[in-house]
Write an enzyme that holds these catalytic residues in place. Structure first.
Site, PDB file in Angstrom:
ATOM      1  CG  ASP A 428      -1.988   0.951   1.273  1.00 24.16           C
ATOM      2  OD1 ASP A 428      -2.013   1.806   0.378  1.00 24.16           O
ATOM      3  OD2 ASP A 428      -2.826   0.885   2.187  1.00 24.16           O
ATOM      4  CG  ASP A 491      -9.330   3.119   1.558  1.00 21.05           C
ATOM      5  OD1 ASP A 491      -8.553   3.022   0.592  1.00 21.05           O
ATOM      6  OD2 ASP A 491      -8.979   2.993   2.738  1.00 21.05           O
TER       7      ASP A 491
END
Ligand code: GLA
Length: 697
Positions: A428, A491
């Site tokens: 990430d 997200d």
């Protein structure tokens, strides 16, 4: 005596007329009912846990939100006055110029100041948002701030509420959403009211009126071999795969031609050992038997360069526990998956952020924190259930949750994960934004190439998940850096707007998906979620959840369950165990559905399957345009509680089909008839009709 009499009169007058005014502060109301797409409203801080600062002024009393934000308050006509100051927030942490504050165990907004779910790491370009604040009363605009931008001084809303029954506070952002779009705040907000009924926040959720209904037929007791029907491996690596079988237990699985080096546990269908040393396709002839009968099928083991020949299916800890994850939860998830889901193809158990210790050893080794006292044992446990073990890190010095990242320790970390038996890595971007030199493709690819070189050295088959929110059109170059999947969006959150922004935006990248390489619009937000210890049932309605799962299946998206597994309810289980719907996702062709028809409130997506059939999703998305900008339409005023279903149709020529088609409803697993030229069906609000069309020969 006279004055006592007067005081008594005033007192009696006040109490009988109910004229005593009371005040309720906005920050003392139920802020969980603030309807946001990302995160949750915060008392006295911004969404990032930083102080509320508007144009250089710090406010102690306020409610921090992300845009768009909606809040509905029942006044019952008792309100007299509303006051608040509003404006876009500056993002400043004491001692830090920008970006999230250090985190702890629980990445709950405000819990420890770490970034909320939905927050990009620093280095992701931020837009310069503008936003409009509205105060609405019974569908009328009572006050409008005008368009505000960062740096503007707070504006004051100071209005009478006499006669207003429902008060709504809305922030609309036209050029950005969420943390990328903007942080906003209502400060010093208060409502004055008379009477005994205190103004109360109520839900703004539009309900479709449909109670949860399990459409998936009850699991058959007959033996059955489910999806996936193909698995990829590279040569000579530790191998683990559970043949996905269901039916009344005990089951007995046999394979008549298992390659050398592999061993089958016939009671569970779990194959372990070492993958063949040569490239090639091995067709496994599988039989599963029980007291009621037997089923046979072929599963292909392709030994070559590619892993993830179908979209990875599994579970990830993030949407459930956020940073609060621990090994007890992971083991419990593995138990539930092995017991209820493995037979339907669910294979990965992935820890997301929150497992790392605060410091490396003197030699630079990455350690686990106190919540993971035996991570190797945990990995072994996952493997013992026939499941695969995933982990998370960042190429930057810190992860998005501010844990230690792998920057400058790539080889060491990969070697550590190899020793722990890791089978999947989510990598990430997060704080790599502070390292990257510029926005060039080379710079975007560099950390991902570097980590791939490191994981190759572990001698394990590690599925590689790139998480950088789609920067630089990652779908165009993900395979070049050996990514098996790559996030394409920010997200996901458990609201319909978020499903629209993630899943329903995935049509232009469709041609880049295929076996070994998948677009990832983020994890599933069904079941009990919360990104922290404090989990709640998803805010998606049952119809929205059917749409979510159907669309992710059509899109060949990775299917990563994001809910608390020990709270798995029967509705969610039904969503996760429909083998015909899973079969759409796991089809060996790996085609990603495309948008084939669109109206202002519906969309039709279609996907090709390897058997020549087409799967079509007819979605009643609801009005996605005006409801996104018209503040009055953003509020559920209570008069449209049950949205009626809508008739949605598709002409077969739009699907490239000619001739008669057999139409099958995939959720109910029933044929619904033969159609020629055209199909139409009633679809629930925010729901889906998911059908398969097979040509009649
Ligand atoms: C980012 C990712 C999420 C999750 C968190 C962990 O926000 O997009 O999926 O991994 O980081 O901190």
């Amino acid at each position: 005596m006279k004055s006592v009499f007067l005081i008594c009169c005033v007192f009696l007058l006040c109490s009988f007329s109910g004229a005593v005014e009371k005040t309720i502060w906005l920050n003392e109301m139920d802020l969980t009912l603030f309807d946001l797409e990302i995160g949750q409203a915060m008392k006295n801080t911004t969404m990032m846990g930083s102080p509320i600062i508007i144009s250089g002024v710090t406010y102690e009393n306020g409610v921090g939100v992300t845009t768009p934000a909606k809040y509905l308050i029942e006044l019952n006509g008792n309100g007299t006055h509303f006051y608040a100051e509003v404006g876009p927030c500056e993002m400043k942490f004491p001692g830090r110029p920008d970006g999230p504050a250090p985190g702890g165990d629980d990445k709950k907004p405000g819990g420890n100041g770490a970034a909320p779910a939905g927050t990009p790491g620093p280095g992701v370009p931020r837009m310069s948002p503008t936003m409009d604040f509205y105060v609405l009363g019974d569908k009328q605009v009572l006050w409008h701030s005008g368009t505000m931008k960062n740096g503007d001084k707070a504006k004051i809303a100071d209005i009478d509420l006499i006669g207003v029954k429902k008060l709504a506070l809305v922030v609309v952002s036209v050029n950005g959403r969420g943390p990328l779009g903007g942080m906003a705040a209502w400060v010093n907000g208060k409502i004055t009211y008379s009477g005994d009924v205190t103004p109360k926040a109520v839900t703004n959720k539009t309900v479709s009126g449909n109670a949860p209904k399990i459409l998936t037929p009850a699991e058959s007791e007959l033996p059955k071999i489910n999806y996936p029907k193909v698995i990829g491996a590279t040569e000579g690596k530790p191998f683990i795969f559970a043949i996905p079988v269901t039916g009344k237990k005990p089951l007995q699985v046999t394979i008549d031609n298992l390659p050398k080096g592999l061993v089958l546990d016939s009671g569970t269908g779990i194959i372990t050992g070492t993958s063949p040393a040569q490239k090639g396709t091995f067709i496994l002839n599988v039989t599963v038997k029980n007291s009621l009968g037997e089923a046979k099928d072929k599963i292909e083991l392709k030994v070559g360069d590619l892993l993830a020949l179908t979209p990875p299916m599994g579970w990830n800890s993030w949407n459930a526990g956020g940073m609060s994850v621990d090994q007890v939860k992971i083991r419990a998830a593995a138990d539930v998956i092995a017991d209820k889901l493995r037979g339907h193809g669910w294979a990965f158990v992935n820890i997301d952020d929150g497992w790392q210790a605060d410091k490396r050893t003197d030699e630079g080794l990455l350690l686990t924190n106190h919540k993971f006292s035996d991570i190797k044992g945990m990995g072994d446990y996952i493997h013992s259930k026939g499941l695969r073990f995933g982990i998370y890190s960042s190429p930057g010095p810190r992860t998005c949750g501010q844990a230690i990242g792998s920057y400058q320790h790539e080889n060491q970390d990969a070697a550590t994960w190899g020793k722990w038996g890791v089978d999947y890595l989510k990598y990430d971007w997060c704080s790599y934004g502070s390292i990257v030199q510029d926005n060039s493709l080379d710079e975007l690819q560099k950390p991902y190439k570097m980590m791939h070189e490191a994981i190759v050295k572990t001698n394990r088959d590690i599925v590689y998940s790139l998480c950088q929110y789609g920067m630089g059109d990652v779908w165009k170059w993900g395979p070049e850096v050996n990514g098996n999947l790559w996030r394409t969006t920010m997200d996901i959150q458990d609201n319909w707007k978020s499903i629209l922004n993630t899943g329903f935006t995935q049509t232009n990248n469709a041609d880049y998906a295929g076996p070994g390489h998948w677009n990832d619009p983020d994890m599933l937000v069904i079941g009990t979620v919360g990104w922290s210890r404090d989990t709640k049932p998803t805010k998606l309605s049952p119809d929205e959840q059917y749409s979510h799962f159907s669309l992710w299946s059509l899109l060949s998206s990775p299917l990563l369950i994001g809910c608390e597994m020990d709270k798995l309810d029967s509705f969610t289980l039904g969503l996760l165990t429909n083998d015909e719907v899973i079969g759409v996702n796991q089809d060996v062709l790996g085609h990603q559905a495309k948008l084939v028809k669109k109206g202002s409130d519906f969309q039709v997506w279609a996907k090709n399957l390897s058997d020549g059939s087409k799967v079509v999703g007819l979605f009643y998305t609801g009005d996605t345009e005006s409801s996104a900008t018209d503040p009055v339409k953003m509020i559920n005023w209570g008069d449209n509680k049950t949205e009626p279903a809508k008739l949605i149709s598709i002409d077969f020529n739009l699907l490239g089909l000619t001739g008669k088609q057999q139409v099958r409803n995939l959720w109910s697993q029933q044929n619904i008839g033969t159609y020629d030229g055209h199909f139409e069906t009633e679809v629930n609000f925010h729901g889906v009709g998911l059908i398969k069309l097979s040509a009649i020969k």
